[in-house]
Design a protein around this motif. Structure first.
Motif, PDB file in Angstrom:
ATOM      1  N   THR A   1     -47.333   9.559  -9.947  1.00  0.00           N
ATOM      2  CA  THR A   1     -47.732  10.889 -10.402  1.00  0.00           C
ATOM      3  C   THR A   1     -48.936  11.383  -9.603  1.00  0.00           C
ATOM      4  O   THR A   1     -49.625  10.604  -8.923  1.00  0.00           O
ATOM      5  CB  THR A   1     -48.099  10.881 -11.894  1.00  0.00           C
ATOM      6  N   SER A   2     -49.215  12.680  -9.718  1.00  0.00           N
ATOM      7  CA  SER A   2     -50.340  13.270  -8.994  1.00  0.00           C
ATOM      8  C   SER A   2     -51.675  12.748  -9.509  1.00  0.00           C
ATOM      9  O   SER A   2     -52.697  12.879  -8.834  1.00  0.00           O
ATOM     10  CB  SER A   2     -50.302  14.798  -9.109  1.00  0.00           C
ATOM     11  N   SER A   3     -51.703  12.140 -10.694  1.00  0.00           N
ATOM     12  CA  SER A   3     -52.934  11.553 -11.225  1.00  0.00           C
ATOM     13  C   SER A   3     -53.179  10.152 -10.687  1.00  0.00           C
ATOM     14  O   SER A   3     -54.240   9.565 -10.930  1.00  0.00           O
ATOM     15  CB  SER A   3     -52.875  11.514 -12.749  1.00  0.00           C
ATOM     16  N   GLY A   4     -52.190   9.599  -9.965  1.00  0.00           N
ATOM     17  CA  GLY A   4     -52.326   8.244  -9.441  1.00  0.00           C
ATOM     18  C   GLY A   4     -51.631   7.200 -10.281  1.00  0.00           C
ATOM     19  O   GLY A   4     -51.641   6.013  -9.925  1.00  0.00           O
ATOM     20  N   LEU A   5     -51.016   7.584 -11.398  1.00  0.00           N
ATOM     21  CA  LEU A   5     -50.280   6.630 -12.228  1.00  0.00           C
ATOM     22  C   LEU A   5     -49.087   6.103 -11.447  1.00  0.00           C
ATOM     23  O   LEU A   5     -48.298   6.867 -10.894  1.00  0.00           O
ATOM     24  CB  LEU A   5     -49.801   7.302 -13.518  1.00  0.00           C
ATOM     25  N   ARG A   6     -48.948   4.789 -11.407  1.00  0.00           N
ATOM     26  CA  ARG A   6     -47.844   4.148 -10.701  1.00  0.00           C
ATOM     27  C   ARG A   6     -47.031   3.322 -11.690  1.00  0.00           C
ATOM     28  O   ARG A   6     -47.567   2.464 -12.383  1.00  0.00           O
ATOM     29  CB  ARG A   6     -48.391   3.253  -9.580  1.00  0.00           C
ATOM     30  N   VAL A   7     -45.753   3.580 -11.742  1.00  0.00           N
ATOM     31  CA  VAL A   7     -44.843   2.825 -12.605  1.00  0.00           C
ATOM     32  C   VAL A   7     -43.801   2.161 -11.719  1.00  0.00           C
ATOM     33  O   VAL A   7     -43.141   2.824 -10.908  1.00  0.00           O
ATOM     34  CB  VAL A   7     -44.144   3.733 -13.642  1.00  0.00           C
ATOM     35  N   ILE A   8     -43.672   0.851 -11.862  1.00  0.00           N
ATOM     36  CA  ILE A   8     -42.735   0.070 -11.057  1.00  0.00           C
ATOM     37  C   ILE A   8     -41.891  -0.768 -11.996  1.00  0.00           C
ATOM     38  O   ILE A   8     -42.425  -1.454 -12.872  1.00  0.00           O
ATOM     39  CB  ILE A   8     -43.481  -0.855 -10.068  1.00  0.00           C
ATOM     40  N   CYS A   9     -40.590  -0.715 -11.834  1.00  0.00           N
ATOM     41  CA  CYS A   9     -39.695  -1.535 -12.653  1.00  0.00           C
ATOM     42  C   CYS A   9     -38.651  -2.169 -11.752  1.00  0.00           C
ATOM     43  O   CYS A   9     -37.970  -1.475 -10.987  1.00  0.00           O
ATOM     44  CB  CYS A   9     -39.022  -0.687 -13.735  1.00  0.00           C
ATOM     45  N   LEU A  10     -38.533  -3.491 -11.810  1.00  0.00           N
ATOM     46  CA  LEU A  10     -37.526  -4.239 -11.060  1.00  0.00           C
ATOM     47  C   LEU A  10     -36.669  -5.011 -12.053  1.00  0.00           C
ATOM     48  O   LEU A  10     -37.198  -5.616 -12.990  1.00  0.00           O
ATOM     49  CB  LEU A  10     -38.188  -5.219 -10.081  1.00  0.00           C
ATOM     50  N   SER A  11     -35.367  -5.021 -11.843  1.00  0.00           N
ATOM     51  CA  SER A  11     -34.468  -5.713 -12.767  1.00  0.00           C
ATOM     52  C   SER A  11     -33.428  -6.509 -11.989  1.00  0.00           C
ATOM     53  O   SER A  11     -32.861  -6.018 -11.019  1.00  0.00           O
ATOM     54  CB  SER A  11     -33.770  -4.704 -13.681  1.00  0.00           C
ATOM     55  N   ASN A  12     -33.184  -7.746 -12.442  1.00  0.00           N
ATOM     56  CA  ASN A  12     -32.065  -8.527 -11.905  1.00  0.00           C
ATOM     57  C   ASN A  12     -31.059  -8.825 -13.007  1.00  0.00           C
ATOM     58  O   ASN A  12     -30.319  -9.798 -12.962  1.00  0.00           O
ATOM     59  CB  ASN A  12     -32.556  -9.822 -11.252  1.00  0.00           C
ATOM     60  N   HIS A  13     -31.034  -7.965 -14.021  1.00  0.00           N
ATOM     61  CA  HIS A  13     -30.134  -8.046 -15.170  1.00  0.00           C
ATOM     62  C   HIS A  13     -29.150  -6.879 -15.037  1.00  0.00           C
ATOM     63  O   HIS A  13     -29.557  -5.716 -15.048  1.00  0.00           O
ATOM     64  CB  HIS A  13     -30.962  -7.944 -16.451  1.00  0.00           C
TER      65      HIS A  13
END
Length: 413
Positions: free
Chosen positions: A254-266
Motif C-alpha cells: 500500500t501507499s502507506s508502506g504496509l506489506r502483506v505477503i502470503c505463500l501457500s503450498n496447500h
C-alpha cells in the motif's frame, strides 16, 4: 503477514522481476521499450508488437500454455520453454485489437528471450546481478534446469480422503513467466525496495515513469510495469498473485508502506483469497494482532469448488461433424454432436460444450461459435468454427476435406 515456509514457487512475482530487468535495460539505453519485438526476435511474426506491450499484456499474444492441449499435449506431458515459443511464433496476427488487455504469460517468456539477446546471458544471471544481489535476496532464484535441486524448497500438498498427498505435477522451468523460487523475507525486501523507490512522490506507482498504468481485466484495477494497481485515492496499492502446480502466492503493497505477503503450498488454500480477507480484517481492526488477523483469514477462506466431470454416455450415439485445423495451432481436433451438445476432441480427450446461444456452445473457460444457427433438434452444419479460450481467443478452425477412398483397377468388361 510474514513468516517462512522454506523456498516456495512464487507465481506472479516473477513477472515484476522480469519487468524490472527490462526497465533497467531501458534506463541503461540497452533496450528501447517502444522497439518492435520482431526486430529483436526474427522468429516472432506478429507485426507492430512492442516490448512495452509485452510487459503490459497489450500485445494481443495468445497464452501458449492455453494452447497445449489443442496442440496435442496431454495433462501430464512435460513441456519446455521452446515448446511454448514455437506456439507463440506460429501466431501471425494479434488475437485482440491493439491496446486491449489480454493477460498472456507468453509475453513474459518472449521478454526473457529479449533480455537474453540484449545482455548476452540468461534471465537468472541478469536478475541476480541487477535485482536479487543488490537487495540482499539471497534465497531467490529462477530455476532454469528441471534437474536442479532448490535447497530448502517446500513441496506442494493436496488433501485427499486417505490423507495428505504430494501434488502430482512438478513445476516446469519457464524463467520469465514462472520458475521463481523465493522466501517471504526476500519478498519483503523487494516490496520495501518498491515502496522506497516511490518516495517522496507517494502518488507515484512503481516504474510509472517508464510505463503507464492502464485499465486491466479486473475493474477497477489497472496494470502497468508487471503489477496490478488499485488507483483509488483512499486505497492506493500495487499487488500481484498467482497459482501454479499446488503453490500459490500473493503480495500487496500500500501507499502507506504496509506489506502483506502470503505463500501457500496447500492446494486448498489460495494465497490471494487469504490476503484479500486479511486486508479486509486489517481495515476493520487496524490495531489487531497480525497472527489473529491471519487466523481469521484462514477460517473464512472459500470452500474449494468442485469441477464437473463429463462422464461418457455409452448409450448416446455421437455424430461425427469433421476434423478441423487452425493455422495458429499445430495438429487437428475433431467435432461430434450428441443429444444437443457439441464435443471437441483433442489427443483422445474431449470437452463437452453446451448450447448457450443461437450459434454458441460453452464449456469451462472456452466458447465455440458456429457460422450459422442450427435448427432446434438438428445436427449443426460445421464447415468451420471460432474457438475462444480465456487467454487465447479468436482461433479459426476449418474442416479438412474428406479424402476420397482409394479405388482399385476397374473390372474387365
Amino acid at each position: 503477514m510474514r513468516g517462512e515456509l522454506g523456498q516456495v514457487l512464487v507465481d506472479g512475482q516473477h513477472r515484476a522481476d522480469t519487468m524490472a530487468a527490462g526497465v533497467r535495460g531501458a534506463r541503461d539505453h540497452l533496450l528501447d521499450l517502444n522497439r518492435p519485438v520482431s526486430d529483436i526476435l526474427p522468429r516472432f511474426r506478429i507485426p507492430g508488437v512492442t516490448v512495452s506491450e509485452l510487459i503490459q499484456h497489450r500485445g494481443g499474444i495468445r497464452d501458449a500454455e492455453s494452447l497445449l492441449s489443442l496442440a496435442g499435449f496431454r495433462d501430464l506431458d512435460h513441456y519446455t520453454a521452446d515448446d511454448l515459443l514455437q506456439l507463440a511464433c506460429r501466431q501471425q496476427h494479434r488475437a485482440v485489437e491493439p491496446g486491449r488487455f489480454l493477460y498472456s504469460n507468453t509475453g513474459y517468456l518472449l521478454l526473457s528471450e529479449i533480455l537474453k539477446h540484449v545482455h548476452g546471458t540468461g534471465l537468472h544471471e541478469i536478475a541476480d546481478q541487477q535485482v536479487f544481489t543488490p537487495l540482499g535476496m539471497a534465497s531467490t532464484r529462477f530455476k532454469t534446469d528441471p534437474r536442479e535441486v532448490i535447497p530448502g524448497a517446500a513441496a506442494s500438498y493436496q488433501p485427499t480422503m486417505s490423507g495428505w498427498l504430494l501434488h502430482q505435477q512438478r513445476p516446469v522451468t519457464l524463467p520469465g513467466p514462472g520458475s521463481l523460487w523465493c522466501t517471504a523475507s526476500d519478498l519483503d525486501r523487494w516490496l520495501d525496495h518498491l515502496w522506497h523507490a516511490c518516495q517522496p512522490a507517494i502518488a507515484t506507482l512503481p516504474f510509472e515513469q517508464h510505463l503507464s498504468y492502464r485499465p486491466s481485466d479486473h475493474h477497477p484495477f489497472t496494470y502497468g510495469a508487471g503489477l496490478y494497481a488499485d488507483p483509488r485515492t483512499d486505497r492506493t496499492a500495487v499487488f500481484h498473485y498467482g497459482h501454479e502446480h499446488g503453490f500459490s502466492a500473493a503480495t500487496h503493497l500500500t501507499s502507506s508502506g504496509l506489506r502483506v505477503i502470503c505463500l501457500s503450498n496447500h492446494t486448498g488454500i489460495a494465497a490471494d483469497h487469504v490476503t484479500a480477507t486479511a486486508l479486509a480484517e486489517l481495515g476493520r481492526h487496524p490495531e489487531a494482532d497480525p497472527r489473529e488477523t491471519l487466523s481469521r483469514a484462514l477460517q473464512h477462506r472459500p470452500a474449494p469448488q468442485s469441477i464437473p466431470v463429463d462422464r461418457p454416455d455409452s448409450d448416446t450415439p455421437h455424430t461425427p461433424l469433421g476434423t478441423y485445423v487452425c493455422q495458429d495451432v499445430p495438429g487437428t481436433v475433431r467435432l461430434t454432436y450428441s443429444a444437443g451438445s457439441l464435443y471437441l476432441w483433442h489427443r483422445g480427450t474431449r470437452d463437452r460444450l453446451t448450447r448457450t446461444g443461437p450459434t454458441t456452445y460453452t464449456a469451462l473457460a472456452c466458447t465455440l461459435t458456429l457460422p450459422t444457427t442450427p435448427a432446434d433438434g438438428e445436427e449443426p452444419a460445421a464447415d468451420g468454427f471460432v474457438l475462444d479460450l480465456d487467454r487465447a481467443p479468436g482461433l479459426h478452425y476449418q474442416r479438412q476435406p474428406t479424402k476420397p477412398a482409394l479405388q482399385g483397377p476397374a473390372e474387365p468388361g
